[in-house]
Enzyme design. Structure first.
Site, mmCIF file in Angstrom:
data_model
loop_
_atom_site.group_PDB
_atom_site.id
_atom_site.type_symbol
_atom_site.label_atom_id
_atom_site.label_comp_id
_atom_site.label_asym_id
_atom_site.label_seq_id
_atom_site.Cartn_x
_atom_site.Cartn_y
_atom_site.Cartn_z
ATOM 1 N N SER A 90 0.888 -1.113 0.020
ATOM 2 C CA SER A 90 -0.063 0.094 -0.196
ATOM 3 C C SER A 90 0.978 1.234 0.050
ATOM 4 C CB SER A 90 -0.749 -0.058 1.295
ATOM 5 O OG SER A 90 -1.732 0.802 1.046
ATOM 6 N N LYS A 133 -0.858 -3.786 -3.417
ATOM 7 C CA LYS A 133 -1.933 -3.423 -3.006
ATOM 8 C C LYS A 133 -2.057 -1.980 -3.337
ATOM 9 C CE LYS A 133 -5.148 -2.075 0.592
ATOM 10 N NZ LYS A 133 -5.535 -0.634 0.378
#
Length: 423
Positions: free
Chosen positions: A319, A344
């Protein structure tokens, strides 16, 4: 006299009957009011998703028909409404868009601010098999101390299978009072990729203070290397990183190793601001909304250091960590050493609902400066170095850390020579 008493008796009976009728009507009105309130609550959630969700096709379905399917249910309680909302959101087939009940929402807010309780795991659903997978344990957390690793699959919690459970249901089962225990039934992929090791890990829940940064200045031959381990992009990360970099600069650091291994991400804005501390100029990241509209986020010429830099990554780098790693790599500001990142590439926004619950909604995806979409793909490092066996936290950033040693040789321009000698 007897007749008068009979009249009063009938009068009292009449009063009771009338009162009962008013009571019934009152209860009916209250029931209708409660039902309308629950309808309104569900509709509010539907509207938030309708105006902000990243996929304008809503997973190939008519979102208005979905609303009609759920809003006319019989709601006897707020829990009934929560369940309808969960089922409505499940039709999107997006585990990151989810309802957070008040206690869970409060816990998430506490986590991003820097402190929480529990076992200390960041988890996700690993497609296509829908396995509940560990992104990374929080450094120093009970799960970390117990030996849980990135990419471990959680197949059971206290011997209850996780198949069919949502991420929040798994998280709820792992939460509990400080000092209580939970058993995780794990499957750990073998190093050769052929099969899994099955193991049970018992973890004692505790309070977790998330320290976003651990740093030290290492004397490596003729250079002072600032080793900075960034564990999470929480509410303290930006301030702590700025203080850390300025301190290392004043202490004479002339090159850096930024360790993003096991960093599961966190606040998007924190990743952006930290990237700007290390990139003199250039695009940090693009975000793409449901209409394909791109917004770019740029470095503003406020870098704290321009010294040589290597970034360490692994499968727990996810992320916001991938935003930072991708920006440094594609702006040619740093080389990446280690293994492929998690993958992600979606951005969520949190909305607080009227009863203290929260709604996490995927509102955009991000792309690296060269417009690479890394969702479910990850970022491949410039120099791939795998760990043949786990190392302890004390070994990180030392000569007993093979990936750190490789980073030093990359900084020195001697990595190929090191490989040649090892052969």
């Amino acid at each position: 006299m007897i007749k008068q008493r009979r009249i009063w008796a009938w009068f009292l009976v009449g009063l009771v009957t009338i009162a009962a009728q008013f009571l019934w009507v009152g209860n009916a009105d209250a029931a209708v009011t409660d039902y309308l309130q629950e309808q309104k609550f569900l509709t509010n959630v539907w509207q938030i998703v309708n105006r902000s969700y990243v996929d304008e096709d809503f997973n190939h379905q008519n979102w208005y028909k979905v609303r009609r399917q759920f809003v006319n249910r019989k709601f006897n309680s707020r829990e009934d409404t929560y369940q309808a909302i969960r089922e409505m959101l499940a039709t999107l087939d997006d585990p990151f868009t989810r309802l957070l009940e008040p206690d869970k929402f409060k816990s998430m807010q506490t986590s991003t601010s820097g402190e929480l309780t529990g076992v200390g795991l960041q988890i996700a659903v690993d497609e296509p098999d829908n396995n509940v997978t560990v992104i990374a344990p929080i450094e120093g957390s009970p799960a970390d101390v117990a030996g849980v690793r990135s990419r471990d699959r959680i197949v059971g919690i206290d011997n209850i299978p996780t198949t069919g459970l949502s991420l929040d249901e798994c998280a709820t089962r792992m939460r509990g009072a400080i000092g209580s225990e939970v058993k995780l039934n794990l499957e750990r992929p073998l190093a050769d990729g052929k099969g899994v090791e099955k193991l049970d890990v018992v973890i004692k829940r505790d309070r977790i203070a998330v320290t976003p940064i651990i740093a030290k200045l290492n004397q490596e031959e003729n250079h002072k290397v600032g080793y900075v381990r960034l564990n999470q992009f929480n509410g303290n990360a930006v301030t702590d990183m700025e203080k850390t970099l300025r301190k290392l600069e004043s202490d004479g650091a002339d090159r850096y190793v930024l360790d993003l291994r096991g960093n599961p991400g966190g606040l998007f804005d924190a990743g952006l601001q930290i990237a700007r501390m290390l990139i003199p100029e250039g695009t940090v990241v693009y975000t793409v909304d449901r209409h394909g509209v791109q917004e770019s986020f740029e470095a503003k010429g406020s870098a704290i250091t321009n010294d040589p830099l290597v970034v360490l990554t692994d499968s727990g780098t996810a992320s916001a960590s991938e935003i930072l790693a991708g920006a440094l790599q594609e702006n040619q500001r740093a080389q990446l050493v280690g293994t492929k990142t998690y993958g992600k590439g979606l951005i969520q926004s949190l909305y607080e609902l009227e009863d203290g619950a929260g709604l996490a909604v995927t509102i955009a995806k991000y792309e690296t400066p060269l417009h690479h979409n890394i969702h479910k793909r990850g970022i491949i490092p410039d120099v791939e170095v795998a760990l043949n066996e786990p190392i302890t936290r004390k070994q990180l950033g030392t000569n007993e850390d093979p990936q750190y040693v490789a980073a030093l040789s990359v900084l020195n321009g001697t990595y190929k020579n090191v490989i040649a000698k090892s052969k």
